[in-house]
Design an enzyme around this catalytic site. Structure first.
Site, PDB file in Angstrom:
ATOM      1  N   HIS A  69       0.774  -1.118  -0.048  1.00 17.86           N
ATOM      2  CA  HIS A  69       0.042   0.037  -0.034  1.00 17.86           C
ATOM      3  C   HIS A  69       0.807   1.076   0.039  1.00 17.86           C
ATOM      4  O   HIS A  69       0.515   2.323  -0.708  1.00 17.86           O
ATOM      5  CB  HIS A  69      -0.822  -0.146   1.217  1.00 17.86           C
ATOM      6  CG  HIS A  69      -1.919  -1.112   1.058  1.00 17.86           C
ATOM      7  ND1 HIS A  69      -1.803  -2.107   1.159  1.00 17.86           N
ATOM      8  CD2 HIS A  69      -3.329  -0.917   0.862  1.00 17.86           C
ATOM      9  CE1 HIS A  69      -2.979  -2.721   0.975  1.00 17.86           C
ATOM     10  NE2 HIS A  69      -3.925  -2.051   0.667  1.00 17.86           N
ATOM     11  N   LYS A 108      11.630  -8.275   1.584  1.00 21.10           N
ATOM     12  CA  LYS A 108      13.006  -8.948   1.713  1.00 21.10           C
ATOM     13  C   LYS A 108      12.923 -10.095   0.766  1.00 21.10           C
ATOM     14  O   LYS A 108      11.988 -10.394   0.167  1.00 21.10           O
ATOM     15  CB  LYS A 108      12.856  -9.624   3.092  1.00 21.10           C
ATOM     16  CG  LYS A 108      14.052 -10.054   3.862  1.00 21.10           C
ATOM     17  CD  LYS A 108      15.162  -8.808   4.141  1.00 21.10           C
ATOM     18  CE  LYS A 108      16.318  -9.031   4.649  1.00 21.10           C
ATOM     19  NZ  LYS A 108      17.277  -8.116   4.884  1.00 21.10           N
ATOM     20  N   LYS A 125      10.661  -1.381   0.479  1.00 25.23           N
ATOM     21  CA  LYS A 125      12.071  -1.530   0.683  1.00 25.23           C
ATOM     22  C   LYS A 125      12.479  -2.589   1.602  1.00 25.23           C
ATOM     23  O   LYS A 125      11.758  -3.081   2.307  1.00 25.23           O
ATOM     24  CB  LYS A 125      12.099  -0.338   1.905  1.00 25.23           C
ATOM     25  CG  LYS A 125      13.766   0.032   2.414  1.00 25.23           C
ATOM     26  CD  LYS A 125      13.738   1.091   3.365  1.00 25.23           C
ATOM     27  CE  LYS A 125      14.962   1.299   3.915  1.00 25.23           C
ATOM     28  NZ  LYS A 125      16.173   0.548   3.678  1.00 25.23           N
TER      29      LYS A 125
END
Length: 84
Positions: free
Chosen positions: A25, A66, A30
């Protein structure tokens, strides 16, 4: 995901990897890549969730993600790790 990889000496091997997106969202997402022989999907999902929370705590508008690659990074050269 699994992918073929050619080593510096010409040998081919298949490497197993994982990628998890926790919160898309808030884009962009990151997160880094973890190199470990014991990495699994549940660990990568948990680390992606933690990245979402870390970004939220410091008010960075990124979602968490990740990646993980199931290898022993000490068995690969720096050039090989960069290509992986």
């Amino acid at each position: 995901v699994s992918f073929p990889f050619q080593r510096d000496d010409g040998a081919l091997e298949v490497i197993m990897g994982y990628r998890a997106h926790h919160n898309s969202h808030c884009t962009p997402l990151k997160g880094g890549i973890r190199f470990s022989e014991s990495v699994d999907l549940q660990e990568i999902e948990a680390l992606a969730a933690l990245m979402t929370f870390k970004c939220a705590v410091v008010n960075v508008p990124f979602g968490g993600a990740k990646g993980g690659v199931r290898i022993d990074p000490h068995q690969y050269s720096d050039d090989e790790l960069e290509r992986i």
